[in-house]
Motif scaffolding. Structure first.
Motif, mmCIF file in Angstrom:
data_model
loop_
_atom_site.group_PDB
_atom_site.id
_atom_site.type_symbol
_atom_site.label_atom_id
_atom_site.label_comp_id
_atom_site.label_asym_id
_atom_site.label_seq_id
_atom_site.Cartn_x
_atom_site.Cartn_y
_atom_site.Cartn_z
ATOM 1 N N SER A 55 0.836 -1.261 -0.010
ATOM 2 C CA SER A 55 0.041 0.047 -0.073
ATOM 3 C C SER A 55 0.870 1.409 0.002
ATOM 4 O O SER A 55 0.598 2.260 -0.721
ATOM 5 C CB SER A 55 -1.048 -0.030 1.297
ATOM 6 N N LEU A 62 0.515 7.139 -6.355
ATOM 7 C CA LEU A 62 -0.430 8.135 -6.205
ATOM 8 C C LEU A 62 -0.011 9.601 -5.915
ATOM 9 O O LEU A 62 -0.433 10.603 -6.496
ATOM 10 C CB LEU A 62 -1.381 7.800 -4.852
ATOM 11 N N ASN A 63 1.104 9.701 -5.232
ATOM 12 C CA ASN A 63 1.620 11.023 -5.027
ATOM 13 C C ASN A 63 2.282 11.437 -6.251
ATOM 14 O O ASN A 63 2.370 12.915 -6.402
ATOM 15 C CB ASN A 63 2.858 10.925 -3.970
ATOM 16 N N TYR A 66 -0.430 13.051 -8.318
ATOM 17 C CA TYR A 66 -0.508 14.362 -8.013
ATOM 18 C C TYR A 66 0.727 15.482 -8.099
ATOM 19 O O TYR A 66 0.343 16.608 -8.585
ATOM 20 C CB TYR A 66 -1.001 14.249 -6.390
ATOM 21 N N VAL A 91 -8.159 -0.532 -6.481
ATOM 22 C CA VAL A 91 -7.813 0.672 -5.649
ATOM 23 C C VAL A 91 -8.311 1.964 -6.335
ATOM 24 O O VAL A 91 -8.564 3.164 -5.609
ATOM 25 C CB VAL A 91 -6.247 1.007 -4.780
ATOM 26 N N GLY A 92 -8.537 2.000 -7.616
ATOM 27 C CA GLY A 92 -9.006 2.999 -8.481
ATOM 28 C C GLY A 92 -7.661 3.961 -8.951
ATOM 29 O O GLY A 92 -8.065 5.166 -9.184
ATOM 30 N N ILE A 96 -8.141 7.387 -11.300
ATOM 31 C CA ILE A 96 -7.500 8.642 -10.680
ATOM 32 C C ILE A 96 -6.728 9.398 -11.618
ATOM 33 O O ILE A 96 -6.751 10.714 -11.797
ATOM 34 C CB ILE A 96 -6.739 8.412 -9.051
ATOM 35 N N VAL B 87 -5.654 0.835 5.826
ATOM 36 C CA VAL B 87 -5.002 2.305 5.919
ATOM 37 C C VAL B 87 -3.508 1.879 5.211
ATOM 38 O O VAL B 87 -2.888 1.144 5.537
ATOM 39 C CB VAL B 87 -4.924 2.959 7.178
ATOM 40 N N MET B 88 -3.188 2.958 4.344
ATOM 41 C CA MET B 88 -1.884 2.905 3.644
ATOM 42 C C MET B 88 -0.782 2.815 4.767
ATOM 43 O O MET B 88 -0.767 3.584 5.953
ATOM 44 C CB MET B 88 -1.689 4.025 2.817
ATOM 45 N N TYR B 127 -10.926 13.425 2.849
ATOM 46 C CA TYR B 127 -10.033 13.903 1.664
ATOM 47 C C TYR B 127 -8.926 14.770 1.711
ATOM 48 O O TYR B 127 -7.682 14.333 1.657
ATOM 49 C CB TYR B 127 -10.922 14.161 0.562
ATOM 50 N N ARG B 131 -4.883 13.699 1.871
ATOM 51 C CA ARG B 131 -4.036 14.322 0.564
ATOM 52 C C ARG B 131 -2.838 15.104 1.308
ATOM 53 O O ARG B 131 -1.741 14.975 1.069
ATOM 54 C CB ARG B 131 -4.861 15.261 -0.155
ATOM 55 N N LYS B 134 -0.685 12.662 2.328
ATOM 56 C CA LYS B 134 -0.156 11.720 1.192
ATOM 57 C C LYS B 134 -0.302 10.080 1.825
ATOM 58 O O LYS B 134 0.440 9.563 1.480
ATOM 59 C CB LYS B 134 1.336 11.890 1.197
ATOM 60 N N SER B 135 -1.618 10.237 2.132
ATOM 61 C CA SER B 135 -2.044 8.823 2.444
ATOM 62 C C SER B 135 -3.368 8.460 1.669
ATOM 63 O O SER B 135 -4.191 9.146 0.984
ATOM 64 C CB SER B 135 -2.076 8.468 3.893
ATOM 65 N N PHE B 136 -4.122 7.282 1.839
ATOM 66 C CA PHE B 136 -5.139 6.782 1.491
ATOM 67 C C PHE B 136 -5.685 5.346 2.143
ATOM 68 O O PHE B 136 -4.802 4.998 2.988
ATOM 69 C CB PHE B 136 -5.104 6.330 0.171
ATOM 70 N N ILE B 180 -13.345 4.268 -5.963
ATOM 71 C CA ILE B 180 -11.812 4.350 -5.677
ATOM 72 C C ILE B 180 -11.760 4.493 -4.262
ATOM 73 O O ILE B 180 -12.550 4.909 -3.357
ATOM 74 C CB ILE B 180 -11.203 5.504 -6.323
ATOM 75 N N MET B 181 -10.434 4.337 -4.026
ATOM 76 C CA MET B 181 -9.886 4.598 -2.429
ATOM 77 C C MET B 181 -10.191 5.820 -1.804
ATOM 78 O O MET B 181 -10.575 6.875 -2.577
ATOM 79 C CB MET B 181 -8.373 4.559 -2.427
ATOM 80 N N GLY B 183 -9.440 9.326 -0.284
ATOM 81 C CA GLY B 183 -8.468 10.050 -0.518
ATOM 82 C C GLY B 183 -7.699 10.350 -1.660
ATOM 83 O O GLY B 183 -6.842 10.921 -1.742
ATOM 84 N N GLY B 184 -8.521 9.539 -2.754
ATOM 85 C CA GLY B 184 -7.918 9.667 -3.975
ATOM 86 C C GLY B 184 -8.325 10.796 -4.747
ATOM 87 O O GLY B 184 -7.492 11.437 -5.531
ATOM 88 N N LEU B 185 -9.628 11.090 -4.872
ATOM 89 C CA LEU B 185 -10.254 12.224 -5.607
ATOM 90 C C LEU B 185 -11.295 12.903 -4.759
ATOM 91 O O LEU B 185 -11.911 11.941 -3.940
ATOM 92 C CB LEU B 185 -10.647 11.655 -6.758
ATOM 93 N N PRO B 186 -11.471 14.207 -4.838
ATOM 94 C CA PRO B 186 -12.707 14.795 -3.915
ATOM 95 C C PRO B 186 -14.021 14.470 -4.761
ATOM 96 O O PRO B 186 -13.975 14.095 -5.759
ATOM 97 C CB PRO B 186 -12.432 16.253 -3.980
#
Lengths: 105, 276
Positions: A55, A62-63, A66, A91-92, A96, B87-88, B127, B131, B134-136, B180-181, B183-186
């Motif tokens: 994970s 993911l970072n 962004y 996880v999507g 994203i 959790v990540m 979210y 962000r 930096k986690s999800f 989606i997870m 924390g990925g997108l608002p």
């Protein structure tokens, strides 16, 4: 657990070929490459030699997504095996990436 | 050749520093143990009891504390809301985010009408924090209605639970519902699906620490072994099935230290309730 990154630059494209295990003990290696990124148009993560991702590793990708928004470059993911592809799908991560960049890799 | 010889005062200082470090280690260890106790008490809260079925949950962190999460929330309308998540990361940072996730779930569970709405609200609530950090978080959220036997579920980037059909003894993943997870997108709006459960049906929620548990040869436990264990034990009570899965993992890993948190939740429809 080990991770090596082979860095190649082709014009304005940076290719990071990741080999080994991308997990909590190795993500700092990728993070240091991401920190250096400046003035590129495309970042390609070549994951064809990736053995395992956890994970924290997914969090690093993911970072990078962004970061691509922040520093205005395109991010492409390539070479994933079926397992990694399924995990990214679940996880999507692709969704994203699509939402952020407007296209799927 | 120059040889460093500490003076008596320097030697004393070295000993003092060592004592300070030892005390800090002990304090840190004590605080980690207290944090572990808090987390285990929050995780192992009251398991709801209801007519027509039974549930159980268990979580075993890979380190002293972990980032896996499960929870039950009995709704006023008689349904049981279940959440299982990952959790990540691992250890203390993951545990802190797990508490944040639990708080968000508990705050929105009663004021949202469905699992999909719960995930939508949780993503809105978490979210920005996720962000920033930096986690999800990946989560599966589900409602079981003991009156009707209807099971409704939604996913935020978490793999789907297994469905064990009590009648024909088959196991499969629940029909796909994507999302989606956290924390990925608002502004994500999650979708949900429903199925009708019958007597002896089981829903098995789990985190990837189970199927990715490794033995000394680096082989993973994998979904096939989990499915086999569930098929062999599906007639038992939820607590016996949970024990069978843990025993099977221990037998497979043969003492190899656990790398990831292991969490499972079982829901079993034990008897037909009047009216459905």
């Amino acid at each position: 657990m080990s991770l090596t990154v082979n860095k190649k630059v082709k014009g304005k494209t940076l290719i990071l070929k990741v080999k080994g295990v991308l997990d909590i003990s190795t993500v700092h290696v990728i993070a240091s490459y991401l920190k250096e990124i400046d003035h590129i148009e495309t970042l390609i993560f070549d994951l064809s030699d990736l053995e395992l991702i956890d994970s924290t590793g997914i969090g690093t990708i993911l970072n990078a997504i962004y970061l691509s928004q922040e520093k205005h470059f395109k991010l492409k993911l390539q070479g994933m095996d079926e397992l990694t592809d399924n995990v990214f799908e679940t996880v999507g991560l692709y969704q994203i990436l699509e939402a952020m960049q407007g296209e799927v890799n | 050749m120059y040889k460093y010889r500490p003076t008596f005062t320097q030697r004393e200082r070295v000993i003092d520093n060592q004592q300070i470090m030892d005390n800090m280690d002990k304090t840190l260890q004590r605080e980690i143990n207290l944090a572990r106790n808090i987390q285990m008490q929050l995780l192992n809260g009251k398991t709801p009891e209801f007519e027509g079925g039974e549930v159980i949950g268990s979580s075993l962190p890979a380190r002293l504390i972990g980032g896996d999460y499960y929870d039950f929330y009995p709704l006023v309308n008689g349904k049981i809301r279940i959440v299982v998540g990952d959790v990540m990361g691992k250890g203390i940072p993951a545990a802190m985010l797990m508490i944040l996730t639990r708080d968000a779930f508990r705050r929105v569970a009663e004021i949202t009408d469905s699992p999909a709405e719960t995930l939508t609200s949780m993503n809105q609530a978490l979210y920005e924090d996720l962000r920033t950090l930096k986690s999800f978080v990946t989560l599966i959220c589900a409602d079981y209605d003991p009156k009707t036997g209807i099971f409704t579920y939604a996913s935020a980037g978490h793999h789907l639970p297994l469905y064990i059909n009590g009648r024909d003894k088959t196991i499969k993943e629940l029909p796909k519902v994507s999302g989606i997870m956290l924390g990925g997108l608002p502004d994500q709006v999650y979708k949900e699906m429903s199925i009708q459960l019958d007597e002896q049906d089981i829903i098995f929620f789990y985190t990837d620490g189970i199927v990715e548990a490794q033995n000394k040869d680096g082989e993973q436990y994998k979904l096939e072994r989990l499915v086999q264990t569930l098929l062999e034990n599906h007639k038992k009570s939820v607590s016996e099935i949970e024990r069978s899965v843990m025993d099977s993992i221990y037998q497979f890993t043969q003492g190899v230290p656990q790398k990831d948190d292991i969490t499972m939740v079982l829901l079993k429809v034990s008897k037909q309730k009047n009216g459905y």
